[in-house]
Motif scaffolding. Structure first.
Motif, PDB file in Angstrom:
ATOM      1  N   CYS A 202      33.804  39.029  32.628  1.00 49.27           N
ATOM      2  CA  CYS A 202      34.641  38.563  33.727  1.00 49.27           C
ATOM      3  C   CYS A 202      36.041  39.162  33.662  1.00 49.27           C
ATOM      4  O   CYS A 202      36.630  39.283  32.590  1.00 49.27           O
ATOM      5  N   ASP A 203      36.594  39.542  34.805  1.00 50.73           N
ATOM      6  CA  ASP A 203      37.987  39.975  34.897  1.00 50.73           C
ATOM      7  C   ASP A 203      38.830  38.707  34.931  1.00 50.73           C
ATOM      8  O   ASP A 203      39.153  38.178  35.994  1.00 50.73           O
TER       9      ASP A 203
ATOM     10  N   LYS B 261      41.917  37.980  34.296  1.00 49.59           N
ATOM     11  CA  LYS B 261      43.239  37.994  34.918  1.00 49.59           C
ATOM     12  C   LYS B 261      43.124  37.815  36.429  1.00 49.59           C
ATOM     13  O   LYS B 261      43.872  37.058  37.047  1.00 49.59           O
ATOM     14  N   ALA B 262      42.161  38.501  37.032  1.00 51.27           N
ATOM     15  CA  ALA B 262      41.937  38.344  38.470  1.00 51.27           C
ATOM     16  C   ALA B 262      41.471  36.928  38.780  1.00 51.27           C
ATOM     17  O   ALA B 262      41.876  36.331  39.781  1.00 51.27           O
TER      18      ALA B 262
ATOM     19  N   GLU C  18      44.535  34.499  38.550  1.00 52.36           N
ATOM     20  CA  GLU C  18      45.468  34.648  39.662  1.00 52.36           C
ATOM     21  C   GLU C  18      44.861  34.155  40.967  1.00 52.36           C
ATOM     22  O   GLU C  18      45.553  33.570  41.800  1.00 52.36           O
ATOM     23  N   SER C  19      43.551  34.341  41.146  1.00 51.88           N
ATOM     24  CA  SER C  19      42.908  33.837  42.361  1.00 51.88           C
ATOM     25  C   SER C  19      42.879  32.316  42.359  1.00 51.88           C
ATOM     26  O   SER C  19      42.837  31.693  43.423  1.00 51.88           O
TER      27      SER C  19
ATOM     28  N   LYS D 277      48.917  32.296  36.310  1.00 48.84           N
ATOM     29  CA  LYS D 277      48.813  33.402  35.363  1.00 48.84           C
ATOM     30  C   LYS D 277      48.792  32.810  33.966  1.00 48.84           C
ATOM     31  O   LYS D 277      49.383  31.762  33.722  1.00 48.84           O
TER      32      LYS D 277
ATOM     33  N   GLY E 205      35.709  42.543  32.627  1.00 53.13           N
ATOM     34  CA  GLY E 205      35.655  43.333  33.848  1.00 53.13           C
ATOM     35  C   GLY E 205      34.499  44.299  33.946  1.00 53.13           C
ATOM     36  O   GLY E 205      34.438  45.097  34.854  1.00 53.13           O
TER      37      GLY E 205
ATOM     38  N   CYS F 157      35.535  35.617  39.732  1.00 51.32           N
ATOM     39  CA  CYS F 157      36.533  36.636  39.411  1.00 51.32           C
ATOM     40  C   CYS F 157      36.524  37.776  40.410  1.00 51.32           C
ATOM     41  O   CYS F 157      37.362  38.660  40.358  1.00 51.32           O
ATOM     42  N   GLY F 158      35.543  37.772  41.316  1.00 50.03           N
ATOM     43  CA  GLY F 158      35.457  38.848  42.283  1.00 50.03           C
ATOM     44  C   GLY F 158      34.464  39.916  41.905  1.00 50.03           C
ATOM     45  O   GLY F 158      34.121  40.776  42.701  1.00 50.03           O
ATOM     46  N   GLU F 159      33.959  39.873  40.646  1.00 48.86           N
ATOM     47  CA  GLU F 159      32.996  40.870  40.186  1.00 48.86           C
ATOM     48  C   GLU F 159      31.555  40.417  40.422  1.00 48.86           C
ATOM     49  O   GLU F 159      30.638  41.206  40.403  1.00 48.86           O
TER      50      GLU F 159
END
Length: 283
Positions: A58-59, A61-62, A65-66, A70, A265, A274-276
């Motif tokens: 998993c990313d 950091k993304a 923030e989403s 942070k 990531g 995470c968007g991935e």
């Protein structure tokens, strides 16, 4: 039981504000002050590899923030475990800077929530309690406190924060540990003893009555532990010193044994949001 072993290993890693009161059914708790820990040299050496390993592909950091924050904006964290420790319910209290609008957008993007305002809080209660995986429930308190749970237990956390709430046994242990970068407390409940008895690495401690560990970070990590036992098992009390390299190696070994290691990531297939991969909470 790997999750409890890892919690105790991580108790070798945070000078903290007093830990928040946790619900009465909490049997394992960890409190650390990330703001203080972030100022230490050891933190620079261990934070990135440990967070990345915990996040796996998993990313993170993304993802953070989403979700409206942070990592560096989180000042302190208190975690509690209850129930079956092979698949525990988790309580989380974090102090820091949280963007309420981003949190709301994130949560409503991964599940169905009833959003209410009460007593200076924005409360997000899941409409799908009992689903697998469980949607998280969140309360953002004015002043920078975020509370989170899954499985419909957020109301327990809110009740534990009331002025007239009785301090839970595990919270007493944490407070009694005194000032430290990190403190960890374990109550010898039936669930804890069962998990320890089933784990060869922890079986020695299956007669536990309570465990309190603290860690202070200087050039190395100085640990104090107080293990109280019953049923003919010897109690233990003492200190130890670990290097940052040892801590990283121990935690990474635990995560690898539990299938939780990986590089952040790398084409995440998990529903973490995470968007991935797929949105967290979707079937």
């Amino acid at each position: 039981m790997r999750s409890l072993t890892t919690v105790l290993v991580l108790a070798a890693a945070a000078r903290a504000a007093p830990p928040e009161n946790l619900p009465s059914d909490t049997c394992v708790a960890v409190h650390l002050d990330l703001a203080a820990l972030a100022k230490t040299k050891v933190y620079e050496q261990i934070a990135e590899p440990l967070i990345a390993a915990a996040a796996g592909p998993c990313d993170y950091k993304a993802f953070c923030e989403s979700a409206g924050f942070k990592i560096e904006d989180v000042e302190s964290v208190t975690l509690g475990l209850c129930g079956d420790l092979d698949d525990p319910d988790v309580y989380m209290l974090a102090r820091g800077k949280f963007d309420a609008a981003k949190v709301e957008a994130f949560l409503t993007g991964i599940g169905e929530y009833a959003v209410t305002k009460r007593d200076g809080m924005t409360v997000f209660l899941s409409k799908s309690v009992g689903s697998i995986p469980a949607d998280p429930e969140i309360a953002i308190v004015e002043g920078g406190l975020l509370l989170g749970t899954a499985r419909g237990s957020l109301e327990k956390m809110l009740a534990a924060r009331k002025p007239d709430a009785t301090e839970s046994e595990v919270s007493k242990l944490l407070r009694g540990a005194g000032e430290a970068h990190l403190s960890c407390a374990v109550l010898g409940t039936a669930a804890v003893r069962k998990s320890m008895a089933e784990d060869p690495e922890m079986a020695l401690f299956s007669g536990v009555k309570s465990i309190v560990m603290t860690a202070n970070v200087r050039d190395k990590v100085e640990i104090s532990y107080d293990f109280k036992a019953e049923g003919g098992v010897e109690s233990l009390k003492g200190t130890a010193t670990l290097t940052s390299e040892t801590i990283v190696a121990m935690v990474l070994d635990e995560m690898a044994a539990d299938g939780g290691s990986g590089e952040a990531g790398e084409g995440c297939d998990e529903p973490c949001g995470c968007g991935e991969g797929e949105p967290f909470g979707d079937d």
